[in-house]
Design a protein around this motif. Structure first.
Motif, PDB file in Angstrom:
ATOM      1  N   THR A  25      -6.805   6.059 -11.253  1.00  0.00           N
ATOM      2  CA  THR A  25      -5.619   5.047 -11.137  1.00  0.00           C
ATOM      3  C   THR A  25      -6.095   3.652 -11.426  1.00  0.00           C
ATOM      4  O   THR A  25      -7.007   3.195 -11.353  1.00  0.00           O
ATOM      5  N   ILE A  27       1.907   6.910  -7.221  1.00  0.00           N
ATOM      6  CA  ILE A  27       1.019   7.838  -7.395  1.00  0.00           C
ATOM      7  C   ILE A  27       1.623   9.311  -7.274  1.00  0.00           C
ATOM      8  O   ILE A  27       1.389  10.043  -8.270  1.00  0.00           O
ATOM      9  N   GLU A  28       2.227   9.727  -6.287  1.00  0.00           N
ATOM     10  CA  GLU A  28       2.686  10.631  -5.828  1.00  0.00           C
ATOM     11  C   GLU A  28       3.913  10.873  -6.991  1.00  0.00           C
ATOM     12  O   GLU A  28       4.069  12.283  -7.442  1.00  0.00           O
ATOM     13  N   GLN A  40     -12.253   9.628  -6.004  1.00  0.00           N
ATOM     14  CA  GLN A  40     -11.214   8.818  -6.494  1.00  0.00           C
ATOM     15  C   GLN A  40     -11.821   7.544  -6.810  1.00  0.00           C
ATOM     16  O   GLN A  40     -12.762   6.898  -6.175  1.00  0.00           O
ATOM     17  N   THR A  74       2.406   1.868  -3.211  1.00  0.00           N
ATOM     18  CA  THR A  74       1.452   2.108  -4.265  1.00  0.00           C
ATOM     19  C   THR A  74       1.039   3.721  -4.067  1.00  0.00           C
ATOM     20  O   THR A  74       1.145   4.409  -5.090  1.00  0.00           O
ATOM     21  N   ARG A  75       0.972   4.193  -3.114  1.00  0.00           N
ATOM     22  CA  ARG A  75       0.743   5.757  -2.632  1.00  0.00           C
ATOM     23  C   ARG A  75       1.951   6.360  -3.255  1.00  0.00           C
ATOM     24  O   ARG A  75       1.685   7.456  -3.838  1.00  0.00           O
ATOM     25  N   ARG A  76       3.105   5.971  -2.997  1.00  0.00           N
ATOM     26  CA  ARG A  76       4.296   6.637  -3.692  1.00  0.00           C
ATOM     27  C   ARG A  76       4.356   6.723  -5.006  1.00  0.00           C
ATOM     28  O   ARG A  76       4.515   7.735  -5.638  1.00  0.00           O
ATOM     29  N   LEU A 110       0.939  -1.360   0.141  1.00  0.00           N
ATOM     30  CA  LEU A 110       0.084  -0.098   0.024  1.00  0.00           C
ATOM     31  C   LEU A 110       0.951   1.173  -0.039  1.00  0.00           C
ATOM     32  O   LEU A 110       0.623   2.308  -0.633  1.00  0.00           O
ATOM     33  N   ARG A 111       1.820   1.067   0.793  1.00  0.00           N
ATOM     34  CA  ARG A 111       2.806   2.386   0.840  1.00  0.00           C
ATOM     35  C   ARG A 111       3.255   2.511  -0.321  1.00  0.00           C
ATOM     36  O   ARG A 111       3.554   3.858  -1.043  1.00  0.00           O
ATOM     37  N   GLU A 152      -8.540   0.991  -0.358  1.00  0.00           N
ATOM     38  CA  GLU A 152      -8.010   1.982   0.211  1.00  0.00           C
ATOM     39  C   GLU A 152      -7.777   3.544  -0.311  1.00  0.00           C
ATOM     40  O   GLU A 152      -8.150   4.365   0.463  1.00  0.00           O
ATOM     41  N   LEU A 153      -7.498   3.109  -1.704  1.00  0.00           N
ATOM     42  CA  LEU A 153      -7.268   4.595  -2.339  1.00  0.00           C
ATOM     43  C   LEU A 153      -8.819   5.300  -2.528  1.00  0.00           C
ATOM     44  O   LEU A 153      -8.661   6.594  -2.511  1.00  0.00           O
TER      45      LEU A 153
END
Length: 320
Positions: free
Chosen positions: A184, A54-55, A136, A50-52, A47-48, A81-82
Motif C-alpha cells: 500500500t 483499501i477495501e 503487509q 484509510t482502511r476503507r 485510520l478508518r 497500523e496496517l
C-alpha cells in the motif's frame, strides 16, 4: 535473485512534529521497537478512512492538508497500523529533482566502475513484498506533489492499480517487475504545492484523498498540558480559528506551527522566527492581509493590563 531489503525506517515521533506534548510517555522515552504499537486510537478517523479506501480498491491514499497538520506523522502511524511492524514500512520524499532513476530503477557504477541497473526504493519494496506475500508492506511518500509524479513512476503507474497487481511488466531498463497486492502507498501532500493540478488529473482514479485540516482542539490540549495562562490560551485559539478562516487558503496554517506558543514570550519568538515569514511568503503581494493578521496577533501577545487597585470606601477614607 531479488534480495530482501534489510532497510528500516525510524518512525516519526510526536517530538519530530512538534507534538511531543501529546505523547502518553515521557519525551525522553526510547524509540519504539520494530513491533511497537502506534498512538492512534482504533476508531481514529484517518485510520478508518484509510482502511476503507483499501477495501474499495484504491492503490493507496493521499493525506492532503496545509503545512503543520501532522500529515507525515499520520502517514507513519497508519503505516505501522496496517503492517504491524516498523520493519515493513519504508519512506521516501519527493522533490523537484527526484526522478524515475531514484524511485524505480537507475544505473549506478559497481565496484569495478561498470554501470548496472540497480533497484531503487519502489522496486526494492515491491521485491520484498512479493517474496513475503503473507506480510503487509507500506511505502510512505512525503511531499508527493513536489515532483513530476508521472515521470517518477513511469510504467509502474499503471500497475499500482489493484486490478493489475501481480502482473509482470518490463521497466524502461528492461527489468521484469511486479507490484504485489500486499503493498500500500501512503502519500502526503500540501494542496498548494507546485504541480498539484497535474497530479490530480493523473492519479485521482488510483488514490483516495483524505483531507487533514488544522485542529484547534489539539492546540488547546497542548496549551492546557503546558499550563498556559487561560486568558492567553483562549486568545491564541481564537486567533488560530480566525487565521484558518482566511479567504486565501494559502494563509491557513496547521496547529503544529503554534504548539510551542505556551506563553506570550514564546509566542512572540515563534511568530518572528517561523509564523510571520511563512505568512509573508504565502501572501505574496497581498501586504494588506499580512498587516491585518499581524495586528490581530499583536492583540494576542500584548501584555495584560494591570488591574487597578480598588478605591478605598468612604469610611476607610474618613478613618485615614
Amino acid at each position: 535473485m531479488a534480495r530482501v531489503s534489510e532497510k528500516a525506517v525510524r518512525s516519526l515521533s510526536l517530538n519530530d512534529l512538534g507534538l511531543g506534548a501529546l505523547a502518553p510517555t515521557a519525551s525522553n522515552a526510547p524509540p519504539p521497537s520494530p513491533d511497537a504499537s502506534t498512538l492512534l486510537a482504533p476508531d481514529n478517523r484517518v485510520l478508518r478512512l484509510t482502511r476503507r479506501a483499501i477495501e474499495l480498491g484504491f492503490a493507496g491514499v493521499i493525506l492532503s492538508g496545509p503545512p503543520g497538520t501532522g500529515k507525515s506523522w499520520y502517514a507513519q502511524q497508519i503505516a505501522v497500523e496496517l503492517t504491524g511492524d516498523w520493519q515493513a514500512v519504508r519512506s521516501t520524499q519527493f522533490h523537484p529533482s527526484y526522478q524515475y532513476e531514484d524511485f524505480v530503477y537507475g544505473y549506478r557504477p559497481n565496484d569495478e566502475g561498470v554501470f548496472e541497473s540497480t533497484a531503487k526504493v519502489f522496486a526494492e519494496i515491491c521485491d520484498d513484498a512479493r517474496l513475503q506475500p503473507d506480510r503487509q508492506f507500506v511505502l510512505v511518500i512525503d511531499e508527493f506533489s513536489r515532483s513530476d509524479v508521472i515521470r517518477v513512476f513511469g510504467e509502474a503507474l499503471t500497475y499500482i492499480e489493484r486490478d493489475k497487481r501481480g502482473t509482470e511488466f518490463r521497466t524502461a531498463s528492461g527489468e521484469t517487475m511486479v507490484v504485489p497486492a500486499n503493498l500500500t502507498l501512503i502519500c502526503t501532500m500540501n494542496p498548494w504545492d507546485r504541480g498539484v493540478d497535474d497530479l490530480d488529473m493523473a492519479l485521482e482514479r488510483r488514490f483516495a484523498q483524505i483531507d487533514l485540516g488544522p485542529d484547534v482542539a489539539v492546540l488547546q490540549n497542548v496549551l492546557q498540558k503546558a499550563g498556559a495562562d487561560p486568558v492567553f490560551a483562549a486568545a491564541l485559539a481564537t486567533f488560530f480559528v480566525q487565521l484558518n478562516e482566511e479567504r486565501n487558503e494559502r494563509l491557513r496554517l496547521g496547529h503544529a506551527y503554534f504548539l510551542k506558543c505556551i506563553d506570550r514570550q514564546a509566542a512572540r519568538d515563534v511568530w518572528a522566527l517561523r509564523i510571520l515569514p511563512t505568512i509573508r511568503r504565502a501572501a505574496g503581494l497581498d501586504t494588506a492581509s499580512v498587516a491585518r493578521i499581524r495586528a490581530a496577533w499583536e492583540v494576542v501577545v500584548a501584555d495584560p493590563q494591570p488591574t487597578a487597585a480598588p478605591a478605598a470606601d468612604d469610611a476607610a477614607a474618613e478613618e485615614a
